[in-house]
Design an enzyme around this catalytic site. Structure first.
Site, PDB file in Angstrom:
ATOM      1  N   ILE A 157      56.551  12.720  68.955  1.00  0.00           N
ATOM      2  CA  ILE A 157      55.259  13.221  68.820  1.00  0.00           C
ATOM      3  C   ILE A 157      54.757  12.889  70.167  1.00  0.00           C
ATOM      4  O   ILE A 157      53.499  14.120  69.967  1.00  0.00           O
ATOM      5  CB  ILE A 157      54.401  12.148  67.991  1.00  0.00           C
ATOM      6  CG1 ILE A 157      55.103  11.902  66.913  1.00  0.00           C
ATOM      7  CG2 ILE A 157      52.727  12.539  67.968  1.00  0.00           C
ATOM      8  CD1 ILE A 157      54.644  10.964  65.836  1.00  0.00           C
ATOM      9  N   ARG A 236      49.274   3.944  66.187  1.00  0.00           N
ATOM     10  CA  ARG A 236      49.273   1.952  65.298  1.00  0.00           C
ATOM     11  C   ARG A 236      47.898   1.394  65.657  1.00  0.00           C
ATOM     12  O   ARG A 236      48.005   1.166  67.552  1.00  0.00           O
ATOM     13  CB  ARG A 236      50.249   1.160  65.428  1.00  0.00           C
ATOM     14  CG  ARG A 236      51.493   1.840  64.279  1.00  0.00           C
ATOM     15  CD  ARG A 236      51.140   2.797  63.300  1.00  0.00           C
ATOM     16  NE  ARG A 236      51.164   1.908  62.164  1.00  0.00           N
ATOM     17  CZ  ARG A 236      51.969   0.941  61.357  1.00  0.00           C
ATOM     18  NH1 ARG A 236      53.033   1.630  61.782  1.00  0.00           N
ATOM     19  NH2 ARG A 236      51.702  -0.051  60.495  1.00  0.00           N
ATOM     20  N   ASP A 260      42.286   7.346  65.434  1.00  0.00           N
ATOM     21  CA  ASP A 260      42.481   7.161  64.125  1.00  0.00           C
ATOM     22  C   ASP A 260      43.002   6.363  63.183  1.00  0.00           C
ATOM     23  O   ASP A 260      43.637   6.102  62.410  1.00  0.00           O
ATOM     24  CB  ASP A 260      44.082   8.201  63.649  1.00  0.00           C
ATOM     25  CG  ASP A 260      43.954   8.861  62.340  1.00  0.00           C
ATOM     26  OD1 ASP A 260      42.967   9.385  61.641  1.00  0.00           O
ATOM     27  OD2 ASP A 260      44.988   9.425  62.307  1.00  0.00           O
ATOM     28  N   GLU A 265      43.020  -2.103  59.665  1.00  0.00           N
ATOM     29  CA  GLU A 265      42.083  -1.503  58.708  1.00  0.00           C
ATOM     30  C   GLU A 265      42.217  -1.524  57.208  1.00  0.00           C
ATOM     31  O   GLU A 265      41.503  -0.256  56.538  1.00  0.00           O
ATOM     32  CB  GLU A 265      42.938   0.069  59.478  1.00  0.00           C
ATOM     33  CG  GLU A 265      44.386   0.713  59.237  1.00  0.00           C
ATOM     34  CD  GLU A 265      44.741   1.620  59.898  1.00  0.00           C
ATOM     35  OE1 GLU A 265      45.686   2.305  59.192  1.00  0.00           O
ATOM     36  OE2 GLU A 265      44.819   2.147  60.604  1.00  0.00           O
ATOM     37  N   HIS A 297      43.117   7.502  59.575  1.00  0.00           N
ATOM     38  CA  HIS A 297      44.083   7.427  59.625  1.00  0.00           C
ATOM     39  C   HIS A 297      44.784   8.384  58.711  1.00  0.00           C
ATOM     40  O   HIS A 297      45.789   8.718  58.379  1.00  0.00           O
ATOM     41  CB  HIS A 297      45.113   6.258  59.141  1.00  0.00           C
ATOM     42  CG  HIS A 297      46.593   6.039  60.022  1.00  0.00           C
ATOM     43  ND1 HIS A 297      46.906   4.359  60.748  1.00  0.00           N
ATOM     44  CD2 HIS A 297      47.177   6.713  60.374  1.00  0.00           C
ATOM     45  CE1 HIS A 297      48.181   4.639  60.750  1.00  0.00           C
ATOM     46  NE2 HIS A 297      47.994   5.111  60.614  1.00  0.00           N
TER      47      HIS A 297
END
Length: 330
Positions: A157, A236, A260, A265, A297
């Site tokens: 990524i 994360r 994000d 969360e 997310h």
């Protein structure tokens, strides 16, 4: 052959049904997370696929019971596997797999989009416009080609993000314990995290969650960043110490951030809390800051990524049940 998939959303059903039809295999689904209290549902099935952000829980006996029921594997259709006790699963004889690269572009493009929104002050303009204030004073933007983007974690990524940022004209630097020669046409590696934090105008995080990355960005790290720099986290939540981030933003130690993913969360994301007082005081404070963007997310949430997560996970289950190997096993 029968496969059971947990925590299935409606938008995954088309891909699941298409795969099942193409392979002539029964694939059943539910909308529950996989935990000790829901584990009995998998009895009678040959394959198991999960997707969740909260730990499975229980102890080693849970994994032993899966093996005793005839299961050979435990597959997560996400990249993260911190929800699974991998040693316990392997000790029980289960093959654990994930989907490490369902679509690197999905998360990388999210990081680029968040960066562009921050450097163009679009969040602040939205707030002004919502109040019928059409002035632009004090919100001069910066062009991305004038910036240095620092990527921590230049894997699948992060490497994709590097190519996207480079294509937009930014200077890209990276810190990673593993250096990838194939990326050296678009980025320059630095020797330490501290070097990157001092140089970058945008710090973009793309690391796995493990014992070395938890708390990677803490008070000390934030103090090393430029006061006009931005922090992007599409990896994360626990990679950033949220208490320290809130304090740094209040003190003006960085210019802003786009998150994000955040610590804790699971109690908020993909849930509707309209009209409620948020119990997470850090998130509540962040939401009130004009220089902060929070999304629930959704970096992974694209049409191609969702299909790939379904297809790759089910392909791996089928391979293992057929006695074959998969490149995604731990």
């Amino acid at each position: 052959m029968k496969i059971l998939m947990y925590s299935v959303r409606g938008d995954e059903q088309d891909a699941i049904q298409a795969w099942a039809a193409a392979h002539q295999i029964q694939v059943d689904t539910n909308d529950l997370e996989f935990h000790p209290e829901t584990a009995d549902l998998v009895k009678g099935y040959d394959g198991l696929v999960i997707q969740q952000r909260s730990p499975i829980g229980g102890d080693a006996s849970l994994y032993q019971s899966l093996a005793a029921a005839g299961l050979k594997q435990l597959t997560s259709r996400t990249a993260g596997v911190d929800t699974i006790d991998i040693p316990a699963a392997k000790a029980a004889g289960l093959v654990v797999t994930n989907v490490p690269a369902y679509s690197p572009n999905s998360v990388a493009e999210m990081s680029v989009a968040q960066t562009m929104r921050l450097i163009r002050n679009l969040e602040m303009f939205d707030q002004r416009i919502s109040q019928q204030n059409f002035q632009w004073a004090g919100l001069q933007a910066r062009e991305i080609r004038s910036l240095t983007v620092g990527i921590i974690g230049a894997g699948r990524i992060g490497g994709t993000a590097a190519r996207l940022f480079h294509g937009l004209g930014a200077k890209v630097i990276a810190y990673d314990v593993v250096r990838h020669p194939e990326l050296e046409d678009v980025l320059t590696y630095v020797d330490t995290k501290e070097d990157l934090l001092r140089q970058a105008d945008v710090v973009d995080l793309h690391v796995d969650l493990n014992e070395t990355s938890a708390g990677l960005i803490d008070a000390a790290a934030l103090k090393l960043m430029k006061t006009d720099a931005y922090l992007i986290n599409a990896s994360r939540g626990p990679v950033i110490v949220t208490d320290d981030l809130v304090a740094a933003l209040k003190a003006g130690e960085i210019a802003g951030c786009a998150l994000d993913t955040v610590e804790g969360e699971n109690a908020l994301f993909n849930q509707n809390h309209q009209g409620e007082v948020l119990q997470d005081t850090n998130v509540a404070q962040l939401m009130q800051m004009p220089n902060v963007i929070i999304t629930p997310h959704v970096g992974f949430y694209t049409n191609l990524a969702v299909k790939n997560m379904v297809d790759i996970s089910l392909d791996d289950v089928l391979a293992i049940l057929n006695g074959e190997t998969t490149a995604h096993a731990f």
